[in-house]
Design a protein around this motif. Structure first.
Motif, mmCIF file in Angstrom:
data_model
loop_
_atom_site.group_PDB
_atom_site.id
_atom_site.type_symbol
_atom_site.label_atom_id
_atom_site.label_comp_id
_atom_site.label_asym_id
_atom_site.label_seq_id
_atom_site.Cartn_x
_atom_site.Cartn_y
_atom_site.Cartn_z
ATOM 1 N N ASP A 131 11.671 -12.062 -8.533
ATOM 2 C CA ASP A 131 10.835 -11.289 -9.459
ATOM 3 C C ASP A 131 9.453 -11.915 -9.587
ATOM 4 O OD1 ASP A 131 12.782 -9.397 -9.955
ATOM 5 O OD2 ASP A 131 13.404 -10.276 -11.874
ATOM 6 N N ARG A 132 9.404 -13.220 -9.751
ATOM 7 C CA ARG A 132 8.111 -13.893 -9.893
ATOM 8 C C ARG A 132 7.301 -13.812 -8.604
ATOM 9 N NH1 ARG A 132 8.838 -19.398 -13.176
ATOM 10 N NH2 ARG A 132 6.571 -19.305 -13.087
ATOM 11 N N LEU A 133 7.974 -13.994 -7.472
ATOM 12 C CA LEU A 133 7.281 -13.893 -6.190
ATOM 13 C C LEU A 133 6.796 -12.470 -5.928
ATOM 14 C CD1 LEU A 133 9.466 -16.132 -3.847
ATOM 15 C CD2 LEU A 133 7.156 -16.604 -4.673
ATOM 16 N N THR A 134 7.595 -11.489 -6.308
ATOM 17 C CA THR A 134 7.200 -10.093 -6.116
ATOM 18 C C THR A 134 5.898 -9.809 -6.854
ATOM 19 O OG1 THR A 134 9.476 -9.361 -5.764
ATOM 20 C CG2 THR A 134 7.888 -7.690 -6.468
ATOM 21 N N THR A 135 5.789 -10.302 -8.071
ATOM 22 C CA THR A 135 4.569 -10.125 -8.856
ATOM 23 C C THR A 135 3.374 -10.756 -8.134
ATOM 24 O OG1 THR A 135 5.831 -10.110 -10.906
ATOM 25 C CG2 THR A 135 3.484 -10.589 -11.090
ATOM 26 N N ILE A 136 3.561 -11.953 -7.608
ATOM 27 C CA ILE A 136 2.484 -12.654 -6.900
ATOM 28 C C ILE A 136 2.114 -11.912 -5.616
ATOM 29 C CG2 ILE A 136 1.868 -14.791 -5.677
ATOM 30 C CD1 ILE A 136 3.686 -16.256 -7.780
ATOM 31 N N ARG B 1 2.601 -8.723 -4.844
ATOM 32 C CA ARG B 1 1.979 -7.428 -5.144
ATOM 33 C C ARG B 1 0.528 -7.588 -5.580
ATOM 34 N NH1 ARG B 1 6.953 -4.165 -8.148
ATOM 35 N NH2 ARG B 1 8.134 -3.796 -6.213
ATOM 36 N N ALA B 2 0.241 -8.610 -6.372
ATOM 37 C CA ALA B 2 -1.134 -8.849 -6.816
ATOM 38 C C ALA B 2 -2.008 -9.303 -5.646
ATOM 39 C CB ALA B 2 -1.153 -9.886 -7.930
ATOM 40 N N THR B 3 -1.490 -10.182 -4.817
ATOM 41 C CA THR B 3 -2.257 -10.714 -3.690
ATOM 42 C C THR B 3 -2.604 -9.628 -2.677
ATOM 43 O OG1 THR B 3 -1.214 -12.883 -3.953
ATOM 44 C CG2 THR B 3 -2.269 -12.422 -1.824
ATOM 45 N N PHE B 4 -1.637 -8.769 -2.381
ATOM 46 C CA PHE B 4 -1.843 -7.742 -1.360
ATOM 47 C C PHE B 4 -2.215 -6.385 -1.954
ATOM 48 C CE2 PHE B 4 1.048 -10.811 0.698
ATOM 49 C CZ PHE B 4 0.215 -11.199 1.723
ATOM 50 N N ASP B 5 -2.364 -6.331 -3.271
ATOM 51 C CA ASP B 5 -2.705 -5.090 -3.961
ATOM 52 C C ASP B 5 -1.789 -3.948 -3.497
ATOM 53 O OD1 ASP B 5 -4.089 -3.532 -5.805
ATOM 54 O OD2 ASP B 5 -5.585 -2.910 -4.333
ATOM 55 N N ALA B 6 -0.477 -4.248 -3.548
ATOM 56 C CA ALA B 6 0.534 -3.302 -3.068
ATOM 57 C C ALA B 6 1.666 -3.224 -4.093
ATOM 58 C CB ALA B 6 1.068 -3.751 -1.715
ATOM 59 N N ASP B 7 1.537 -2.281 -5.020
ATOM 60 C CA ASP B 7 2.502 -2.173 -6.111
ATOM 61 C C ASP B 7 3.907 -1.803 -5.660
ATOM 62 O OD1 ASP B 7 0.555 -2.844 -7.930
ATOM 63 O OD2 ASP B 7 0.037 -0.765 -8.390
ATOM 64 N N LEU C 182 5.383 -3.004 -2.853
ATOM 65 C CA LEU C 182 5.907 -4.021 -1.942
ATOM 66 C C LEU C 182 7.251 -4.543 -2.446
ATOM 67 C CD1 LEU C 182 5.328 -5.743 0.583
ATOM 68 C CD2 LEU C 182 4.200 -7.368 -0.914
ATOM 69 N N VAL C 183 8.236 -4.539 -1.570
ATOM 70 C CA VAL C 183 9.574 -5.037 -1.896
ATOM 71 C C VAL C 183 9.860 -6.241 -1.010
ATOM 72 C CG1 VAL C 183 12.039 -4.495 -1.922
ATOM 73 C CG2 VAL C 183 10.368 -2.735 -2.537
ATOM 74 N N LEU C 184 10.208 -7.358 -1.630
ATOM 75 C CA LEU C 184 10.486 -8.569 -0.867
ATOM 76 C C LEU C 184 11.923 -8.565 -0.361
ATOM 77 C CD1 LEU C 184 8.798 -11.413 -2.950
ATOM 78 C CD2 LEU C 184 7.829 -9.957 -1.185
ATOM 79 N N THR C 185 12.074 -8.923 0.897
ATOM 80 C CA THR C 185 13.385 -9.151 1.492
ATOM 81 C C THR C 185 13.318 -10.482 2.218
ATOM 82 O OG1 THR C 185 12.835 -8.105 3.612
ATOM 83 C CG2 THR C 185 13.743 -6.674 1.872
ATOM 84 N N VAL D 62 3.478 -6.487 6.471
ATOM 85 C CA VAL D 62 2.634 -6.217 5.310
ATOM 86 C C VAL D 62 1.189 -6.003 5.767
ATOM 87 C CG1 VAL D 62 1.820 -7.096 3.080
ATOM 88 C CG2 VAL D 62 4.137 -7.643 3.855
ATOM 89 N N ASP D 63 0.626 -4.865 5.378
ATOM 90 C CA ASP D 63 -0.782 -4.595 5.693
ATOM 91 C C ASP D 63 -1.672 -5.665 5.059
ATOM 92 O OD1 ASP D 63 -0.144 -2.278 7.059
ATOM 93 O OD2 ASP D 63 -0.494 -0.969 5.336
ATOM 94 N N ASN D 64 -2.683 -6.075 5.782
ATOM 95 C CA ASN D 64 -3.688 -7.034 5.316
ATOM 96 C C ASN D 64 -3.175 -8.461 5.149
ATOM 97 O OD1 ASN D 64 -5.647 -4.967 5.167
ATOM 98 N ND2 ASN D 64 -4.880 -4.391 3.142
ATOM 99 N N TRP D 65 -1.975 -8.766 5.677
ATOM 100 C CA TRP D 65 -1.477 -10.145 5.602
ATOM 101 C C TRP D 65 -2.009 -10.880 6.830
ATOM 102 C CZ3 TRP D 65 4.199 -11.662 4.068
ATOM 103 C CH2 TRP D 65 4.287 -13.044 3.903
ATOM 104 N N ASP D 66 -3.163 -11.496 6.649
ATOM 105 C CA ASP D 66 -3.773 -12.276 7.719
ATOM 106 C C ASP D 66 -3.848 -13.732 7.274
ATOM 107 O OD1 ASP D 66 -5.887 -12.337 5.893
ATOM 108 O OD2 ASP D 66 -7.086 -10.876 6.988
ATOM 109 N N SER D 67 -4.528 -14.557 8.037
ATOM 110 C CA SER D 67 -4.567 -15.987 7.724
ATOM 111 C C SER D 67 -5.232 -16.270 6.378
ATOM 112 C CB SER D 67 -5.254 -16.766 8.837
ATOM 113 O OG SER D 67 -6.564 -16.286 9.039
#
Length: 80
Positions: free
Chosen positions: A8-13, A15-21, A23-26, A34-39
């Motif tokens: 839950d805590r990571l999902t919040t982080i 979603r905020a980082t990638f501006d993707a409400d 986003l579901v973590l697996t 994930v779109d825009n996940w670059d270096s």
């Protein structure tokens, strides 16, 4: 902290980082999924996780992070 609470805590982080409400973590999720996940966003993500969970990663730990499951394992070893 148990795994569901950590996710839950990571999902919040994430979603905020990638501006993707929606986003579901697996465990299998990688940067390729994930779109825009670059270096640059990866380093921002790591920084936000460190701040949000009050932990610090070592370089060798960062190299082991092949997916979210590996990230969770490393975090769990640090907080337990």
């Amino acid at each position: 902290m148990d795994k569901p609470e950590l996710i839950d805590r990571l999902t919040t982080i994430f979603r905020a980082t990638f501006d993707a409400d929606s986003l579901v973590l697996t465990d299998e999720l990688t940067a390729n999924d994930v779109d825009n996940w670059d270096s640059l966003t990866h380093m921002i993500l790591i920084s936000e996780i460190e701040k949000g969970l009050d932990i610090k990663f070592k370089l060798k730990e960062l190299n082991k992070m092949k997916n979210v499951g590996a990230l969770i394992e490393i975090i769990t070893s640090k907080i337990n």
